[in-house]
Structures are given as structure tokens and as C-alpha cells.
Design an enzyme around this catalytic site. Structure first.
Site, PDB file in Angstrom:
ATOM      1  CB  SER A  26      -1.156   0.111   0.805  1.00 32.67           C
ATOM      2  OG  SER A  26      -1.877   0.742   1.208  1.00 32.67           O
ATOM      3  CG  ASN A  27      -0.073   4.579  -1.091  1.00 32.18           C
ATOM      4  OD1 ASN A  27      -1.304   5.815  -0.679  1.00 32.18           O
ATOM      5  ND2 ASN A  27      -0.980   3.997  -2.360  1.00 32.18           N
TER       6      ASN A  27
END
Ligand code: C5P
Length: 218
Positions: A26-27
Site C-alpha cells: 500500500s502507500n
């Protein structure tokens, strides 16, 4: 006759791309910019559909919230809502890659390294803009660590959008997760405008006002 409300589709937050039931790529997107845009669009009197990846933000009042997790889910949901929308604000930080396969059960560690093969995620914005209707206003977002303006301008044509809102995510003052933001808004025909530095709410208000100027008169 009463004018129909502007319909605005907003995507926000990160996506999660799992390689087993509990682990994902993810980020650090907090979703704050997208949620601020949803509030600003609602305050402008627009009807708002907000497609959101996993965030820890309160549900904004007066908007339709569609929670999603993966890019695939975001794509399906955005695709279903795109047809009737007048404005698309594609603010989500979609993962660019995802694991090529997902194990059905939790992977056991065995003291050795793990190689996860990644495949590209389809570009949701490019796919939507390929079937845009005349009169729709499409805005892409660009989180860049370098050459912010040049990358934003290149993205106008690449994504088939009217405006790109670019910000720097380099360094400790980057936009990810922060309360404030400074955006360079670029458009076709050489349009350039800096929005902020200001709170994400204020930047959102300014951006919605710029989009409103580009809507066909109704
Ligand atoms: O190509 P890049 O990821 O920098 O472009 C950012 C813009 O494209 C954002 O508006 C983002 O929401 C959108 N995007 C998308 N689908 C992807 C990757 C990015 O719609 N797979």
C-alpha cells in the site's frame, strides 16, 4: 425549471493489494485531500459519490460513501458511478502494482526471504477518460518526488484529463498524511495556477471553484 445538481465522483485514499489474507502492499495516503474535496464539493451544492480506500477518517456527512479496499474494487465501483457524473476528481493513491497471486492462507515464515512477483494495476483514470462524455470535467492528481510541473503536464495527455493537480511528496513536508497542501494545477492550453500552501480544506475549495468554471452552463 430547477437546474440539476452537479454530480461529482471522487476517489480517495490508498488501495491495498494483498499477497496473503493478512499482508498487503500500500502507500501512506491518508485520504485527507479526497475527503476535503468531498466536503468542498458538497458545500458547493454538488451531489457527491466518494469511493474511498481504507482510511481512518470520519464519514463525511451529506455524501454517498463507497468503501473499497483493492484497486480492482475501486475500478469496479468508479466504473459503475462514472457514466452520469459531471465531474471526476481522481484523488486516490492507487497502487501501481499488485502481487500477481494471492495465497489463500497466511504464509508461514521459515527464516528465509520471500520473493513476491508484482504485476501492474490497470490505470483506472485512463480507462474512465477513454469513455468520457462531452461536458464531463476530469481531474487527475499527481504525487511527484521530482519535476512536479513537467510530470503534471505530461499526465494531462497521458490520462486524457482536463486538469492535473500536482503536489510534491518529497521530503518531510510532503503532502502524504499532512494537514496542509500546496498544489500546482495545470490544464490544457497552458493554464497554470498554484493553490496554497493552505489547509487541505482551502485547497479543496479553490480546486472545486476552478472545476466549476469549466462546467458547461446548465
Ligand atoms: O500515473 P500516476 O499514478 O502518477 O497518476 C496519478 C493519477 O492517476 C491519479 O489521479 C490517480 O488516482 C490515477 N491512477 C489511476 N489508476 C492507477 C494509478 C493511478 O486511476 N492504477
Amino acid at each position: 425549471m430547477r437546474a440539476m445538481a452537479v454530480r461529482c465522483l471522487i476517489t480517495a485514499g490508498p488501495t491495498r493489494e494483498f499477497f496473503d489474507p493478512v499482508r498487503f502492499l500500500s502507500n501512506p495516503s491518508s485520504g485527507r485531500m479526497g475527503y476535503a474535496l468531498a466536503a468542498a464539493a458538497r458545500d458547493a451544492g454538488w451531489t457527491v459519490d466518494l469511493v474511498s480506500g481504507p482510511v481512518s477518517l470520519p464519514e463525511p456527512s451529506g455524501v454517498m460513501l463507497y468503501p473499497v479496499v483493492t484497486a480492482e474494487e475501486m475500478m469496479r465501483q468508479a466504473d459503475a458511478l462514472f457514466g452520469p457524473c459531471d465531474v471526476l476528481l481522481m484523488c486516490a493513491a492507487v497502487s501501481d502494482w499488485r502481487p500477481a497471486s494471492r495465497h489463500a492462507s497466511k504464509l508461514k515464515k521459515d527464516g528465509r526471504g520471500l520473493t513476491v512477483e508484482l504485476e501492474p494495476v490497470p490505470d483506472i483514470l485512463a480507462a474512465l477518460s477513454a469513455r468520457r462524455r462531452p461536458g464531463q470535467v476530469l481531474v487527475g492528481f499527481a504525487a511527484e518526488t521530482e519535476d512536479v510541473e513537467a510530470n503534471a503536464v505530461a499526465k494531462l495527455a497521458k490520462k486524457g484529463v482536463d486538469l492535473v493537480a500536482a503536489n510534491s511528496v518529497a521530503g518531510p513536508d510532503g503532502a502524504f498524511g499532512s494537514e496542509d497542501n500546496a498544489v500546482l494545477l495545470v490544464g490544457r492550453d497552458g493554464f497554470r495556477r498554484r493553490l496554497g500552501p493552505a489547509s487541505k480544506s482551502e485547497v479543496a475549495r479553490l480546486l472545486v471553484a476552478e472545476v466549476a468554471l469549466r462546467l458547461p452552463s446548465r
